[in-house]
Design a protein around this motif. Structure first.
Motif, PDB file in Angstrom:
ATOM      1  N   TYR A  60      38.321  49.200  40.727  1.00 50.20           N
ATOM      2  CA  TYR A  60      37.741  49.732  41.959  1.00 50.20           C
ATOM      3  C   TYR A  60      38.568  49.313  43.168  1.00 50.20           C
ATOM      4  CZ  TYR A  60      33.495  50.093  39.057  1.00 50.20           C
ATOM      5  OH  TYR A  60      32.590  50.366  38.054  1.00 50.20           O
ATOM      6  N   LYS A  61      38.516  50.138  44.209  1.00 51.76           N
ATOM      7  CA  LYS A  61      39.024  49.723  45.514  1.00 51.76           C
ATOM      8  C   LYS A  61      37.888  48.974  46.194  1.00 51.76           C
ATOM      9  CE  LYS A  61      41.302  52.625  48.175  1.00 51.76           C
ATOM     10  NZ  LYS A  61      41.579  53.707  49.172  1.00 51.76           N
ATOM     11  N   VAL A  62      38.183  47.801  46.754  1.00 49.50           N
ATOM     12  CA  VAL A  62      37.157  46.998  47.418  1.00 49.50           C
ATOM     13  C   VAL A  62      37.613  46.627  48.818  1.00 49.50           C
ATOM     14  CG1 VAL A  62      36.166  46.047  45.298  1.00 49.50           C
ATOM     15  CG2 VAL A  62      38.083  44.873  46.380  1.00 49.50           C
ATOM     16  N   SER A  63      36.629  46.292  49.648  1.00 52.02           N
ATOM     17  CA  SER A  63      36.906  45.885  51.022  1.00 52.02           C
ATOM     18  C   SER A  63      36.352  44.485  51.246  1.00 52.02           C
ATOM     19  CB  SER A  63      36.260  46.872  51.995  1.00 52.02           C
ATOM     20  OG  SER A  63      36.419  46.447  53.335  1.00 52.02           O
ATOM     21  N   ASN A  64      37.116  43.673  51.961  1.00 51.15           N
ATOM     22  CA  ASN A  64      36.683  42.323  52.277  1.00 51.15           C
ATOM     23  C   ASN A  64      35.676  42.372  53.427  1.00 51.15           C
ATOM     24  OD1 ASN A  64      36.717  39.604  53.598  1.00 51.15           O
ATOM     25  ND2 ASN A  64      38.216  39.177  51.993  1.00 51.15           N
ATOM     26  N   LYS A  65      34.484  41.849  53.218  1.00 48.93           N
ATOM     27  CA  LYS A  65      33.416  41.917  54.211  1.00 48.93           C
ATOM     28  C   LYS A  65      33.734  41.118  55.470  1.00 48.93           C
ATOM     29  CE  LYS A  65      29.656  42.571  50.856  1.00 48.93           C
ATOM     30  NZ  LYS A  65      28.410  42.003  50.297  1.00 48.93           N
TER      31      LYS A  65
ATOM     32  N   VAL B 174      39.989  45.635  42.370  1.00 49.23           N
ATOM     33  CA  VAL B 174      39.305  44.689  41.500  1.00 49.23           C
ATOM     34  C   VAL B 174      39.208  45.277  40.103  1.00 49.23           C
ATOM     35  CG1 VAL B 174      37.031  45.527  42.227  1.00 49.23           C
ATOM     36  CG2 VAL B 174      37.204  43.329  41.087  1.00 49.23           C
ATOM     37  N   LYS B 175      39.633  44.490  39.135  1.00 49.71           N
ATOM     38  CA  LYS B 175      39.481  44.863  37.730  1.00 49.71           C
ATOM     39  C   LYS B 175      38.196  44.231  37.232  1.00 49.71           C
ATOM     40  CE  LYS B 175      42.469  43.360  34.490  1.00 49.71           C
ATOM     41  NZ  LYS B 175      43.683  43.322  33.647  1.00 49.71           N
ATOM     42  N   VAL B 176      37.195  45.070  36.978  1.00 53.36           N
ATOM     43  CA  VAL B 176      35.888  44.581  36.523  1.00 53.36           C
ATOM     44  C   VAL B 176      35.837  44.710  35.009  1.00 53.36           C
ATOM     45  CG1 VAL B 176      33.391  44.861  36.648  1.00 53.36           C
ATOM     46  CG2 VAL B 176      34.787  45.231  38.688  1.00 53.36           C
TER      47      VAL B 176
ATOM     48  N   LEU C 163      21.091  39.855  34.827  1.00 50.36           N
ATOM     49  CA  LEU C 163      20.178  39.496  33.740  1.00 50.36           C
ATOM     50  C   LEU C 163      19.889  40.669  32.807  1.00 50.36           C
ATOM     51  CD1 LEU C 163      17.616  37.266  35.689  1.00 50.36           C
ATOM     52  CD2 LEU C 163      19.519  36.529  34.251  1.00 50.36           C
ATOM     53  N   LYS C 164      19.958  41.905  33.321  1.00 46.48           N
ATOM     54  CA  LYS C 164      19.635  43.077  32.511  1.00 46.48           C
ATOM     55  C   LYS C 164      20.809  43.535  31.653  1.00 46.48           C
ATOM     56  CE  LYS C 164      16.039  44.927  35.562  1.00 46.48           C
ATOM     57  NZ  LYS C 164      15.613  46.092  36.382  1.00 46.48           N
ATOM     58  N   SER C 165      21.966  43.745  32.296  1.00 47.27           N
ATOM     59  CA  SER C 165      23.120  44.304  31.570  1.00 47.27           C
ATOM     60  C   SER C 165      24.138  43.260  31.142  1.00 47.27           C
ATOM     61  CB  SER C 165      23.824  45.360  32.439  1.00 47.27           C
ATOM     62  OG  SER C 165      24.333  44.764  33.622  1.00 47.27           O
ATOM     63  N   GLY C 166      23.982  42.029  31.582  1.00 51.53           N
ATOM     64  CA  GLY C 166      24.981  41.007  31.283  1.00 51.53           C
ATOM     65  C   GLY C 166      25.943  40.858  32.448  1.00 51.53           C
ATOM     66  N   GLY C 167      26.698  39.781  32.468  1.00 55.42           N
ATOM     67  CA  GLY C 167      27.587  39.510  33.594  1.00 55.42           C
ATOM     68  C   GLY C 167      28.916  40.243  33.517  1.00 55.42           C
ATOM     69  N   HIS C 168      29.546  40.378  34.691  1.00 56.71           N
ATOM     70  CA  HIS C 168      30.847  41.041  34.774  1.00 56.71           C
ATOM     71  C   HIS C 168      31.834  40.139  35.509  1.00 56.71           C
ATOM     72  CE1 HIS C 168      29.424  44.993  33.357  1.00 56.71           C
ATOM     73  NE2 HIS C 168      28.305  44.665  33.977  1.00 56.71           N
ATOM     74  N   LEU C 169      33.025  40.019  34.927  1.00 58.37           N
ATOM     75  CA  LEU C 169      34.080  39.228  35.527  1.00 58.37           C
ATOM     76  C   LEU C 169      34.924  40.119  36.426  1.00 58.37           C
ATOM     77  CD1 LEU C 169      34.919  36.225  35.175  1.00 58.37           C
ATOM     78  CD2 LEU C 169      36.704  37.026  33.626  1.00 58.37           C
ATOM     79  N   TRP C 170      35.218  39.654  37.621  1.00 59.59           N
ATOM     80  CA  TRP C 170      36.035  40.395  38.586  1.00 59.59           C
ATOM     81  C   TRP C 170      37.369  39.689  38.779  1.00 59.59           C
ATOM     82  CZ3 TRP C 170      33.599  43.071  43.386  1.00 59.59           C
ATOM     83  CH2 TRP C 170      32.413  43.725  43.030  1.00 59.59           C
ATOM     84  N   LEU C 171      38.474  40.414  38.566  1.00 59.92           N
ATOM     85  CA  LEU C 171      39.797  39.920  38.916  1.00 59.92           C
ATOM     86  C   LEU C 171      40.249  40.718  40.134  1.00 59.92           C
ATOM     87  CD1 LEU C 171      41.501  39.714  35.396  1.00 59.92           C
ATOM     88  CD2 LEU C 171      40.786  37.795  36.816  1.00 59.92           C
ATOM     89  N   VAL C 172      40.336  40.064  41.291  1.00 67.09           N
ATOM     90  CA  VAL C 172      40.675  40.746  42.537  1.00 67.09           C
ATOM     91  C   VAL C 172      42.175  40.644  42.784  1.00 67.09           C
ATOM     92  CG1 VAL C 172      40.187  40.961  44.996  1.00 67.09           C
ATOM     93  CG2 VAL C 172      38.381  40.215  43.431  1.00 67.09           C
ATOM     94  N   LEU C 173      42.810  41.819  42.910  1.00 67.77           N
ATOM     95  CA  LEU C 173      44.272  41.904  42.971  1.00 67.77           C
ATOM     96  C   LEU C 173      44.724  42.727  44.170  1.00 67.77           C
ATOM     97  CD1 LEU C 173      44.602  42.953  39.235  1.00 67.77           C
ATOM     98  CD2 LEU C 173      45.057  40.654  40.102  1.00 67.77           C
ATOM     99  N   GLU C 174      45.998  42.642  44.448  1.00 67.50           N
ATOM    100  CA  GLU C 174      46.611  43.455  45.494  1.00 67.50           C
ATOM    101  C   GLU C 174      46.404  44.942  45.206  1.00 67.50           C
ATOM    102  OE1 GLU C 174      51.164  44.051  47.292  1.00 67.50           O
ATOM    103  OE2 GLU C 174      50.788  42.775  45.541  1.00 67.50           O
TER     104      GLU C 174
ATOM    105  N   VAL D  92      52.080  44.456  36.585  1.00 66.62           N
ATOM    106  CA  VAL D  92      50.649  44.142  36.466  1.00 66.62           C
ATOM    107  C   VAL D  92      50.266  43.991  34.998  1.00 66.62           C
ATOM    108  CG1 VAL D  92      50.042  45.383  38.573  1.00 66.62           C
ATOM    109  CG2 VAL D  92      49.977  46.590  36.388  1.00 66.62           C
ATOM    110  N   ASP D  93      49.028  43.595  34.779  1.00 62.41           N
ATOM    111  CA  ASP D  93      48.393  43.501  33.458  1.00 62.41           C
ATOM    112  C   ASP D  93      49.046  42.441  32.570  1.00 62.41           C
ATOM    113  OD1 ASP D  93      46.764  43.857  31.325  1.00 62.41           O
ATOM    114  OD2 ASP D  93      46.991  46.027  31.216  1.00 62.41           O
ATOM    115  N   PHE D  94      48.551  41.226  32.711  1.00 65.92           N
ATOM    116  CA  PHE D  94      49.094  40.092  31.947  1.00 65.92           C
ATOM    117  C   PHE D  94      48.129  39.608  30.868  1.00 65.92           C
ATOM    118  CE2 PHE D  94      50.880  40.167  36.205  1.00 65.92           C
ATOM    119  CZ  PHE D  94      52.244  40.176  35.930  1.00 65.92           C
ATOM    120  N   GLY D  95      47.250  40.512  30.436  1.00 62.85           N
ATOM    121  CA  GLY D  95      46.246  40.138  29.439  1.00 62.85           C
ATOM    122  C   GLY D  95      46.814  39.749  28.092  1.00 62.85           C
ATOM    123  N   VAL D  96      47.999  40.270  27.742  1.00 65.54           N
ATOM    124  CA  VAL D  96      48.596  39.911  26.451  1.00 65.54           C
ATOM    125  C   VAL D  96      49.889  39.115  26.625  1.00 65.54           C
ATOM    126  CG1 VAL D  96      47.580  41.864  25.244  1.00 65.54           C
ATOM    127  CG2 VAL D  96      49.837  42.119  26.264  1.00 65.54           C
ATOM    128  N   SER D  97      50.127  38.629  27.849  1.00 65.26           N
ATOM    129  CA  SER D  97      51.334  37.837  28.095  1.00 65.26           C
ATOM    130  C   SER D  97      51.229  36.491  27.395  1.00 65.26           C
ATOM    131  CB  SER D  97      51.533  37.630  29.598  1.00 65.26           C
ATOM    132  OG  SER D  97      51.703  38.866  30.253  1.00 65.26           O
TER     133      SER D  97
END
Length: 249
Positions: free
Chosen positions: A29-34, A42-44, A83-94, A160-165
């Protein structure tokens, strides 16, 4: 291991604007800093209960090595509990508004044109500088391809994408785990799946970048007309054939 309970809630700082992509792991997603109005991506990740090895590796690499101009900047990892759907991890990137170089060549070909060689050279040069930074810090990317090279609106080239590095330690300067995307995988990486005594090092990223160069020129990597599994058998044979021809010369 990173404890999810130690991570901040992302909604305290970031607000989702729109969806800009999705993959096997979740959505982007594209996100904005409040606080200051700055934007990021953000990679959710899909619902998780623990931080696994791949996430740990990506977090570690982003946290320590994203200070290079050709590696995507990292703004932090957050956890949104639900609590309903489970938690989500956010990786916030450029935020790289230019998209991937795969998208770029696809759009160029749709116009009936070819990508200019000077532009291909520019993209590969930026990617090489990013890989040099990783390799100097003993990191193998292991999934270099057009979709993992992004463009910024200012003309920046970002890995980008260092999940398998993988981190190469003093005790283990080579790896023997087969990972990556089939069409871009180096023969020695594929061989690890078939023979346990095979190993590889950071040079496998150079092979993958070479395949990416072909992708940028032709629009697709070699063997893309085959099923990925069939391609895995063809790639090592092609390398062997090329070596034999070289010896004859």
């Amino acid at each position: 291991m990173i404890g999810l309970e130690t991570l901040e809630d992302p909604t305290d700082t970031w607000e989702i604007i729109e969806t800009i992509g999705k993959g096997t792991y979740g959505k982007v997603y594209k996100v904005s800093n409040k606080k200051d109005g700055s934007q990021a991506a953000v990679k959710v990740l899909d619902t998780i209960s623990v931080v696994d090895e791949e996430i740990e590796a990506e977090y570690s690499i982003l946290q320590s090595l994203s200070n290079h101009r050709n590696v995507v900047k990292f703004y932090g990892m957050f956890y949104k509990a639900d609590l309903k759907s489970g938690g989500h991890l956010w990786l916030v990137l450029e935020l790289c508004n230019g998209g991937s170089v795969t998208e770029l060549i696809t759009n160029v070909l749709k116009r009936g044109e070819c990508m200019d060689e000077a532009l291909i050279s520019y993209i590969l040069y930026g990617a090489l500088l990013g890989l040099q930074h990783l390799h100097n810090n003993r990191i193998i990317h292991r999934d270099v391809k057009g979709n993992n090279i992004l463009l910024t609106t200012e003309g920046g080239i970002k890995l980008v994408d260092f999940g398998v590095s993988a981190k190469l330690t003093n005790a283990r300067l080579r790896r023997n785990t087969s990972v990556g995307t089939p069409f871009w995988m180096a023969p020695e990486v594929i061989a690890c799946e078939q023979q346990l005594d095979y190993s590889y090092d950071s040079r496998c990223d150079v092979w993958s970048l070479g395949i990416t160069a072909i992708e940028l020129g032709d629009g697709e990597p070699p063997l893309s007309d085959l099923h990925p599994v069939k391609a895995l058998f063809k790639i090592p044979r092609r390398q062997g054939s090329a070596k034999q021809q070289s010896k004859r010369k």
